[in-house]
Design a protein around this motif. Structure first.
Motif, PDB file in Angstrom:
ATOM      1  N   LEU A 120      25.655  32.298  50.014  1.00 29.77           N
ATOM      2  CA  LEU A 120      25.629  31.185  49.531  1.00 29.77           C
ATOM      3  C   LEU A 120      24.491  30.390  49.711  1.00 29.77           C
ATOM      4  N   SER A 121      23.931  30.511  50.926  1.00 33.83           N
ATOM      5  CA  SER A 121      22.402  29.794  51.087  1.00 33.83           C
ATOM      6  C   SER A 121      21.372  30.164  49.967  1.00 33.83           C
ATOM      7  N   ASN A 122      21.495  31.763  49.754  1.00 33.61           N
ATOM      8  CA  ASN A 122      20.469  32.178  48.950  1.00 33.61           C
ATOM      9  C   ASN A 122      20.738  31.701  47.570  1.00 33.61           C
ATOM     10  N   LEU A 123      22.118  31.514  47.273  1.00 35.68           N
ATOM     11  CA  LEU A 123      22.511  31.254  45.864  1.00 35.68           C
ATOM     12  C   LEU A 123      21.901  29.468  45.661  1.00 35.68           C
ATOM     13  N   PHE A 124      22.333  28.796  46.882  1.00 38.48           N
ATOM     14  CA  PHE A 124      22.024  27.287  46.884  1.00 38.48           C
ATOM     15  C   PHE A 124      20.349  27.060  46.508  1.00 38.48           C
ATOM     16  N   GLN A 125      19.669  27.956  47.140  1.00 34.31           N
ATOM     17  CA  GLN A 125      18.143  28.051  47.035  1.00 34.31           C
ATOM     18  C   GLN A 125      17.594  28.110  45.538  1.00 34.31           C
ATOM     19  N   ASN A 126      18.388  28.683  44.895  1.00 32.56           N
ATOM     20  CA  ASN A 126      17.928  29.161  43.747  1.00 32.56           C
ATOM     21  C   ASN A 126      18.456  28.114  42.412  1.00 32.56           C
ATOM     22  N   ASP A 127      17.450  27.182  42.232  1.00 33.34           N
ATOM     23  CA  ASP A 127      17.855  26.130  41.162  1.00 33.34           C
ATOM     24  C   ASP A 127      18.177  26.643  39.784  1.00 33.34           C
ATOM     25  N   ASP A 128      17.474  27.898  39.509  1.00 35.00           N
ATOM     26  CA  ASP A 128      17.624  28.354  38.223  1.00 35.00           C
ATOM     27  C   ASP A 128      19.039  28.666  38.124  1.00 35.00           C
ATOM     28  N   ASP A 129      19.578  29.536  39.024  1.00 36.44           N
ATOM     29  CA  ASP A 129      21.119  30.079  38.825  1.00 36.44           C
ATOM     30  C   ASP A 129      22.192  28.832  39.329  1.00 36.44           C
ATOM     31  N   ILE A 130      21.707  28.005  39.941  1.00 35.61           N
ATOM     32  CA  ILE A 130      22.649  26.647  40.021  1.00 35.61           C
ATOM     33  C   ILE A 130      22.709  26.154  38.685  1.00 35.61           C
ATOM     34  N   ASP A 131      21.550  25.830  38.062  1.00 36.30           N
ATOM     35  CA  ASP A 131      21.409  25.230  36.559  1.00 36.30           C
ATOM     36  C   ASP A 131      22.206  26.117  35.519  1.00 36.30           C
ATOM     37  N   ARG A 132      21.978  27.430  35.564  1.00 34.93           N
ATOM     38  CA  ARG A 132      22.809  28.314  34.959  1.00 34.93           C
ATOM     39  C   ARG A 132      24.379  28.391  35.175  1.00 34.93           C
ATOM     40  N   ILE A 133      24.941  28.183  36.295  1.00 35.25           N
ATOM     41  CA  ILE A 133      26.348  27.990  36.590  1.00 35.25           C
ATOM     42  C   ILE A 133      26.900  26.895  35.907  1.00 35.25           C
ATOM     43  N   ILE A 134      26.301  25.906  36.269  1.00 37.30           N
ATOM     44  CA  ILE A 134      26.443  24.311  35.716  1.00 37.30           C
ATOM     45  C   ILE A 134      26.487  24.366  34.273  1.00 37.30           C
ATOM     46  N   ALA A 135      25.554  24.941  33.539  1.00 43.11           N
ATOM     47  CA  ALA A 135      25.519  25.059  32.172  1.00 43.11           C
ATOM     48  C   ALA A 135      26.524  26.022  31.379  1.00 43.11           C
ATOM     49  N   ALA A 136      27.022  27.046  32.272  1.00 38.43           N
ATOM     50  CA  ALA A 136      27.650  28.025  31.692  1.00 38.43           C
ATOM     51  C   ALA A 136      29.070  27.554  30.809  1.00 38.43           C
ATOM     52  N   ASN A 137      29.283  28.137  29.720  1.00 33.17           N
ATOM     53  CA  ASN A 137      30.278  28.046  29.152  1.00 33.17           C
ATOM     54  C   ASN A 137      31.883  28.452  29.215  1.00 33.17           C
ATOM     55  N   ASN A 138      31.683  29.589  30.085  1.00 29.68           N
ATOM     56  CA  ASN A 138      33.079  30.062  30.304  1.00 29.68           C
ATOM     57  C   ASN A 138      32.883  30.955  31.845  1.00 29.68           C
ATOM     58  N   GLU A 139      34.074  31.498  32.382  1.00 31.46           N
ATOM     59  CA  GLU A 139      33.783  32.102  33.758  1.00 31.46           C
ATOM     60  C   GLU A 139      33.261  33.299  33.705  1.00 31.46           C
ATOM     61  N   SER A 140      33.259  34.038  32.741  1.00 31.90           N
ATOM     62  CA  SER A 140      32.403  35.123  32.852  1.00 31.90           C
ATOM     63  C   SER A 140      31.005  35.110  33.014  1.00 31.90           C
ATOM     64  N   GLU A 141      30.279  34.168  32.289  1.00 33.22           N
ATOM     65  CA  GLU A 141      28.969  34.043  32.610  1.00 33.22           C
ATOM     66  C   GLU A 141      28.565  33.364  34.055  1.00 33.22           C
ATOM     67  N   ILE A 142      29.619  32.820  34.834  1.00 31.10           N
ATOM     68  CA  ILE A 142      29.355  32.481  36.314  1.00 31.10           C
ATOM     69  C   ILE A 142      29.716  33.729  37.042  1.00 31.10           C
ATOM     70  N   ILE A 143      30.489  34.545  36.656  1.00 36.39           N
ATOM     71  CA  ILE A 143      31.012  35.630  37.652  1.00 36.39           C
ATOM     72  C   ILE A 143      29.780  36.730  37.530  1.00 36.39           C
ATOM     73  N   GLU A 144      29.100  36.918  36.247  1.00 32.30           N
ATOM     74  CA  GLU A 144      27.770  37.638  36.223  1.00 32.30           C
ATOM     75  C   GLU A 144      26.889  37.055  37.147  1.00 32.30           C
ATOM     76  N   ILE A 145      26.586  35.848  37.357  1.00 30.41           N
ATOM     77  CA  ILE A 145      25.707  35.309  38.284  1.00 30.41           C
ATOM     78  C   ILE A 145      25.958  35.449  39.732  1.00 30.41           C
ATOM     79  N   LEU A 146      27.271  35.416  40.058  1.00 28.74           N
ATOM     80  CA  LEU A 146      27.838  35.495  41.403  1.00 28.74           C
ATOM     81  C   LEU A 146      27.617  37.062  41.871  1.00 28.74           C
ATOM     82  N   GLN A 147      27.699  38.028  40.984  1.00 33.40           N
ATOM     83  CA  GLN A 147      27.867  39.220  41.421  1.00 33.40           C
ATOM     84  C   GLN A 147      26.398  39.852  41.863  1.00 33.40           C
ATOM     85  N   ALA A 148      25.220  38.929  41.764  1.00 29.91           N
ATOM     86  CA  ALA A 148      24.142  39.169  42.099  1.00 29.91           C
ATOM     87  C   ALA A 148      24.101  38.771  43.527  1.00 29.91           C
TER      88      ALA A 148
END
Length: 149
Positions: A120-148
């Motif tokens: 979570l700390s690594n995710l929270f430090q990645n502004d691009d991925d945070i912005d991508r999660i917030i901008a996501a239009n559906n759950e699968s886009e978010i899940i794809e980011i989380l899998q990394a």
């Protein structure tokens, strides 16, 4: 184990609701965890009570919150819920403003979730991925980011 393993295929909530109260927003951030039986209602109540006692302790940075309570407050299994507030929510954090991403943490004990906290700390430090999660239009886009993570 990735963050996705703890979130699962049904652990993402995206809402466009506006003007949510703190209690309503916190209820939403625990809704999947409660429906899956990952946590007991007492867990949500503990988060709300601690908020009343000390404020928005779980708002970690601008846009980001990690609601959580103690394992003994009603955690049945380790899990995460991701909640995206498309219009932001005021959780009364004077330092960090509105929250757009909340990741609710349900940990079984103080030690076993150290890898989750690191991810979570690594995710929270990645502004691009945070912005991508917030901008996501559906759950699968978010899940794809989380899998990394």
């Amino acid at each position: 184990m990735s963050l996705y393993d703890l979130v699962g295929s049904d652990g993402v909530v995206i809402t466009s609701e506006r003007d949510l109260s703190v209690d309503s927003a916190l209820g939403l951030t625990c809704s999947v965890l409660l429906s899956r039986g990952d946590v007991e209602p007492s867990y949500l109540e503990a988060i709300k009570e601690k908020h009343k006692d000390i404020g928005a302790y779980y708002v970690l940075a601008p846009k980001i919150a990690m609601p959580h309570a103690r394992p003994e407050d009603g955690v049945n299994r380790a899990a995460l819920q991701v909640t995206v507030f498309k219009n932001g929510v005021d959780l009364e954090s004077s330092d960090n403003g509105e929250v757009y991403l909340a990741i609710t943490l349900a940990a079984m004990d103080s030690d076993s979730h150290i890898h989750t906290i690191m991810a979570l700390s690594n995710l929270f430090q990645n502004d691009d991925d945070i912005d991508r999660i917030i901008a996501a239009n559906n759950e699968s886009e978010i899940i794809e980011i989380l899998q990394a993570y």
